[in-house]
Write a protein that holds these residues in place. Sequence first.
Motif, PDB file in Angstrom:
ATOM      1  N   LYS A 111       0.818  -1.217   0.000  1.00 29.18           N
ATOM      2  CA  LYS A 111       0.000   0.000   0.000  1.00 29.18           C
ATOM      3  C   LYS A 111       0.849   1.262   0.000  1.00 29.18           C
ATOM      4  O   LYS A 111       0.391   2.327  -0.370  1.00 29.18           O
ATOM      5  N   GLN A 112       2.114   1.134   0.423  1.00 26.97           N
ATOM      6  CA  GLN A 112       3.044   2.262   0.400  1.00 26.97           C
ATOM      7  C   GLN A 112       3.915   2.271  -0.862  1.00 26.97           C
ATOM      8  O   GLN A 112       4.723   3.170  -1.058  1.00 26.97           O
ATOM      9  N   TYR A 391       3.093   2.370 -15.403  1.00 31.20           N
ATOM     10  CA  TYR A 391       3.485   3.343 -14.383  1.00 31.20           C
ATOM     11  C   TYR A 391       3.999   4.603 -15.082  1.00 31.20           C
ATOM     12  O   TYR A 391       4.686   4.512 -16.095  1.00 31.20           O
ATOM     13  N   THR A 395      -0.293   3.324 -10.003  1.00 29.16           N
ATOM     14  CA  THR A 395       0.635   3.404  -8.876  1.00 29.16           C
ATOM     15  C   THR A 395       0.214   2.381  -7.829  1.00 29.16           C
ATOM     16  O   THR A 395      -0.685   1.570  -8.062  1.00 29.16           O
ATOM     17  N   HIS A 396       0.819   2.480  -6.645  1.00 26.65           N
ATOM     18  CA  HIS A 396       0.411   1.590  -5.554  1.00 26.65           C
ATOM     19  C   HIS A 396      -0.946   1.987  -4.997  1.00 26.65           C
ATOM     20  O   HIS A 396      -1.528   1.262  -4.200  1.00 26.65           O
ATOM     21  N   GLY A 397      -1.458   3.143  -5.403  1.00 20.64           N
ATOM     22  CA  GLY A 397      -2.766   3.606  -4.939  1.00 20.64           C
ATOM     23  C   GLY A 397      -3.903   2.978  -5.724  1.00 20.64           C
ATOM     24  O   GLY A 397      -3.737   1.989  -6.442  1.00 20.64           O
ATOM     25  N   GLU A 399      -6.548   3.350  -8.648  1.00 19.88           N
ATOM     26  CA  GLU A 399      -6.859   4.079  -9.876  1.00 19.88           C
ATOM     27  C   GLU A 399      -8.222   3.616 -10.399  1.00 19.88           C
ATOM     28  O   GLU A 399      -8.409   2.431 -10.674  1.00 19.88           O
ATOM     29  N   SER A 415      -7.828  12.303  -9.178  1.00 19.54           N
ATOM     30  CA  SER A 415      -6.792  11.793  -8.287  1.00 19.54           C
ATOM     31  C   SER A 415      -6.580  12.765  -7.135  1.00 19.54           C
ATOM     32  O   SER A 415      -6.811  13.966  -7.271  1.00 19.54           O
ATOM     33  N   ASN A 416      -6.127  12.215  -6.003  1.00 23.17           N
ATOM     34  CA  ASN A 416      -5.691  13.050  -4.886  1.00 23.17           C
ATOM     35  C   ASN A 416      -4.203  12.843  -4.608  1.00 23.17           C
ATOM     36  O   ASN A 416      -3.699  13.233  -3.566  1.00 23.17           O
ATOM     37  N   ARG A 417      -3.507  12.208  -5.568  1.00 24.18           N
ATOM     38  CA  ARG A 417      -2.088  11.911  -5.349  1.00 24.18           C
ATOM     39  C   ARG A 417      -1.178  12.999  -5.897  1.00 24.18           C
ATOM     40  O   ARG A 417       0.034  12.900  -5.815  1.00 24.18           O
ATOM     41  N   MET A 418      -1.760  14.041  -6.504  1.00 23.55           N
ATOM     42  CA  MET A 418      -0.963  15.131  -7.023  1.00 23.55           C
ATOM     43  C   MET A 418      -1.392  16.435  -6.376  1.00 23.55           C
ATOM     44  O   MET A 418      -2.387  16.494  -5.659  1.00 23.55           O
ATOM     45  N   LYS A 423      -9.391  15.612  -4.011  1.00 18.13           N
ATOM     46  CA  LYS A 423      -9.504  14.820  -5.236  1.00 18.13           C
ATOM     47  C   LYS A 423      -9.935  15.760  -6.354  1.00 18.13           C
ATOM     48  O   LYS A 423     -11.019  16.337  -6.308  1.00 18.13           O
TER      49      LYS A 423
END
Length: 645
Positions: A111-112, A391, A395-397, A399, A415-418, A423
């Motif tokens: 997960k990380q 990739y 990612t590990h998140g 999608e 997304s909330n990863r950027m 989100k």
Amino acid sequence: MKKSTIFFLMILMVNVSFAQKKYSIKSRRAIHFYEEAGQYYRNRDNQKALESLSKALEVNDKFIEAYLFQADVYYTLKDSKAEIEAYQKAIKIDGSYFPRVHFNLGNAYLKQGEYQKAKGKFQDFLSFSKISSRNKAKAKKLIKNCDFAMNMIANPVDFKPINIGDAINTKYDEYWPSLTADEEVLVFTRLSPAEKSSEVKLEMQEDFWISLKEEEAWRPAKGLSEIINTTSNEGAQSITADGRYMYFTACGRKDGLGRCDLYYSVREGDRWSKPRNLGPTINSAAWEAQPSISADGRVLYFVSNRKSGKGRMDIWRSELMENLADGRQRWSKPVNMDFNTANNEMSPFIHASNQYLVIASDGLPGMGSYDLYKLTLQEDGKWSKPENLGYPINTHGEELGLVINAKSDKAYFASNRMEGKGKDIFVFDLPREHQPPMVSWLKGKIYDVDTKENLYASLQLIDLSAKDTLARIHSDRVNGKYLLCLPAGKEYLFAAESEGYLYYSDHFSLLENQEKNQPQELNIGLQKLVTGSEIVLRNVFFDTDSWEILPKSESELSILFKLMNQNQDLIVEISGHTDNTGSEEHNLSLSENRAKAVCDYLIAKGIKKERLLYKGFGSSKAIADNETEEGKALNRRTEFRVVNK
């Protein structure tokens, strides 16, 4: 993957007498705090559970079960870093006390995105002798996933996402974008604070929002419609290429058949119709959600966990059979897709080409929770094996919910990863190796050529080679507008029909499969079906210097036959025309024989010969310059004129 932990075994022991329990320590005070944490956890008070576990560990920091329980709580809270720390402390005390801890720690590392560490823990888990064959298989599969992910990272695809902007993205969560083919309308879901009332108990609620593009910029988004947005949740929508039909998910409604059902609404002008439940063919007592509608609205993909599926969540496919007079739709029995796994397949997206599908899955080799995969339609009508989009798209998140524009060069996702405000919706240039077949579009409006009033018309797009109707839509009842997708690489008949009017037909050839087939705007004026009205039959074809009708002409002639059959008093003249190549005598004969061939076709289909006249004009009625090849092509034509109505 849902995790099994020691805690669930220990919960069963809570009500057993104290003397019967076996712990790794003997401190009654530490065990008291531990069991107190169990009570809090069952009551879903995670913070109090953590406080009691901390007290237990203050009494005895070798209490291995307390660390394992701590990891469980952090797992529930989705705090992977704290979960990892708790597992590490448990392993430091005794790595063999509970072998499963190595598997769980491997999952936490996954997960990380720490794939090498995750792989090591799965290998540690496999070193124990007393583990089930099922768990061995799971660990081996996850080791392969780790290797797959590390390979993806070593070979990244081009990915430069751009935040779509403040006109759409706010401090709240925006997600699940859907676009019209011309990319001038964007509909999305927003999670924002619910309006408080005696009937509303939600803190946050999902609603639909819409933004229109003007001069290449998105205008500030507005609520889509009070008819569709309610005090409950609506989300995960999909719109047709013209933006006139929307299919979406709604849960807990009075007319629902299960926990969540699929609904649809139709836009006429600026107003949306009251949503309708898609009915028992599509919806069931289970969970139906995340629809994806084809560009023309004829094929629906959706997600369901109904018992007849292959996995936990599967993707299903259904075809529109009929639009009924009362506005309801009749759909075919859904088919379970071949690519579904024993796990979960979610968020399908069917591209406007109808030959490219995007899905999310946690049952295929991937980077972590849910990855995005593409599938392409093969010549045998089956979908290809899912291919990971790579990739860092994945990612590990988690999608989910990617859509691709009709031109196939850009993808939109949330997304909330950027960097953003929670989100947000982003857009990026889709790597060339992942681009679907390009789709152009044709749009405009249908109107009465004399009164200029907007018309409600039926439009269809036919593949002339396969004689297959690829799209069948209607213009807007209020403004007469339409939009139709034109996939590259085919030759098309495009026809517009309205009751009481002479039909219109056109011909589009995209056989060259150009990289930039330009979208086109075409406003169509239909003529009333009266004496003297006439059209060019643009999809009637003959070989050079021949009057034998080519097979690809049949689609146009079928439309003409239908018109004659529906209007039994109609008498028409078919006229043939040529360019100026060759002698006029030859051209007159050739044009007359071609006109006669069309009449003979209609007579063979059942039209009385008394209703058909034919005449050849050779090159005497040119409509374009015969000095160019383009002009000559326009002059070589067959026309249809109403003689008596």
